[in-house]
Enzyme design. Structure first.
Site, PDB file in Angstrom:
ATOM      1  CB  SER A 136      87.547 -10.680   7.840  1.00 47.87           C
ATOM      2  OG  SER A 136      88.427 -11.174   8.258  1.00 47.87           O
ATOM      3  CG  ASP A 270      87.511 -18.741  10.693  1.00 43.34           C
ATOM      4  OD1 ASP A 270      88.959 -17.971  10.467  1.00 43.34           O
ATOM      5  OD2 ASP A 270      86.826 -17.499  10.739  1.00 43.34           O
ATOM      6  CG  HIS A 299      87.177 -15.826   7.524  1.00 41.36           C
ATOM      7  ND1 HIS A 299      87.124 -15.665   9.122  1.00 41.36           N
ATOM      8  CD2 HIS A 299      87.932 -14.680   7.020  1.00 41.36           C
ATOM      9  CE1 HIS A 299      87.913 -13.949   8.516  1.00 41.36           C
ATOM     10  NE2 HIS A 299      88.223 -13.756   7.601  1.00 41.36           N
TER      11      HIS A 299
END
Length: 324
Positions: A136, A270, A299
């Site tokens: 991320s 996502d 995610h």
């Protein structure tokens, strides 16, 4: 604890100050110190995990164990929390009590990049090659690290669910930006009140929040209890508010420069980096190793798919490791 099933994986845990901020480090494998140059038995490679946000090392506990075992226990696998995202143990403050102003705004996005570079500088010998596995916002941080410290011996960077562009414009970003940038302080009061609950009640609340998952990682539940600390939440939300403002344009120059070292892994559903971000980067870098998840992983894969993810990564890196 796990009698007969498998050898317990050596996992070493420490709370340190890095750039003056409390930092939680989990180290998998027998290597505890990689800074000593004179030691002959330094590994040739360190796998370092750069977390998402919340950047709590505990979320990656199962992941680093699975990676370490998948790599036949040959290399250390470490995860370093973001500055100030962990609740320090009693007797340790969130910020080191010194006169030195270690770093301007260590809890901000730029500070977190410098924090990881500083950690490497102080704790890892320059001779050790690195495999950076980022998740991320950790992917943005990793690209920044590669840009700012080209002397780092990065063998590979694996960027999982990479939030490296247009975060505020993503479906999730549109939802969260007003919350993070305008209403962030309103969230502190409920957190403050919840912080007084007994640990067992907090654990039940976390379990309730994660009830939708078929199999939820037990370490996610214990780690999430950190989120009942106002200090942690304040640092987590502050960093997130900066992400919304600063992660705008994809840094194609750095990607181009390091393309051979990068593996991108995008999710299909996502809401932080929608699929058209994948389509566009794939068009811009047709030679890049840019993959789209076929397994429907979420995610926040650490909540329920750490082992699957670790198995995929060891598979991708097989060639690199044979060439070492």
């Amino acid at each position: 604890a796990n009698m007969g099933s498998e050898e317990p994986v050596p996992l070493h845990e420490e709370f340190i100050y890095c750039c003056g901020a409390a930092t939680h480090v989990l180290k998998c494998g027998p290597w505890k110190d990689l800074s000593k140059d004179e030691s002959k038995n330094l590994p040739r490679l360190l796998f370092m995990i750069i977390p998402g946000n919340p950047g709590l090392a505990g979320y990656y506990r199962t992941f680093i164990k699975a990676l370490y075992c998948g790599l036949n226990q040959q290399y250390p696998v470490w995860v370093v929390s973001h500055a100030g995202h962990c609740k320090p143990p009693s007797g340790m403050e969130m910020v080191e009590d010194t006169d030195i102003k270690e770093l301007e705004d260590v809890f901000g996005l730029n500070g977190q990049v410098e924090h990881k570079l500083n950690f490497l500088k102080k704790n890892v010998s320059k001779d050790i090659k690195l495999v950076l596995i980022a998740h991320s916002i950790g992917c943005y941080i990793t690209l920044e690290m590669m840009k700012r410290a080209s002397e780092l011996q990065v063998l590979r960077s694996v960027l999982l669910f990479p939030t490296i562009e247009r975060m505020a414009q993503s479906p999730q970003g549109k939802l969260m930006t007003p919350l993070l940038c305008k209403l962030r302080y309103a969230l502190y009061m409920p957190v403050f009140l919840l912080s007084f609950l007994p640990e067992g009640v907090k654990a039940s609340l976390v379990r309730f929040a994660l009830r939708g998952m078929k199999t939820c990682d037990e370490s996610s539940i214990t780690t999430s209890i950190n989120l009942f600390s106002v200090d942690c939440i304040a640092n987590i939300l502050y960093m997130a508010s900066q992400e919304m403002m600063k992660v705008v344009e994809r840094d194609s120059a750095t990607i181009k420069q390091n393309l051979k070292k990068l593996i991108f892994y995008y999710g299909t559903g996502d809401s932080w980096c929608p699929q058209h971000y994948y389509d566009e980067i794939k068009m811009d870098f047709p030679d890049g190793d840019i993959r789209l998840c076929e397994k429907g992983l979420r995610h926040a894969f650490v909540l329920d798919a750490s082992k699957e993810m670790a198995a995929m990564i060891t598979d991708w890196l097989q060639d690199d490791l044979t060439k070492l």
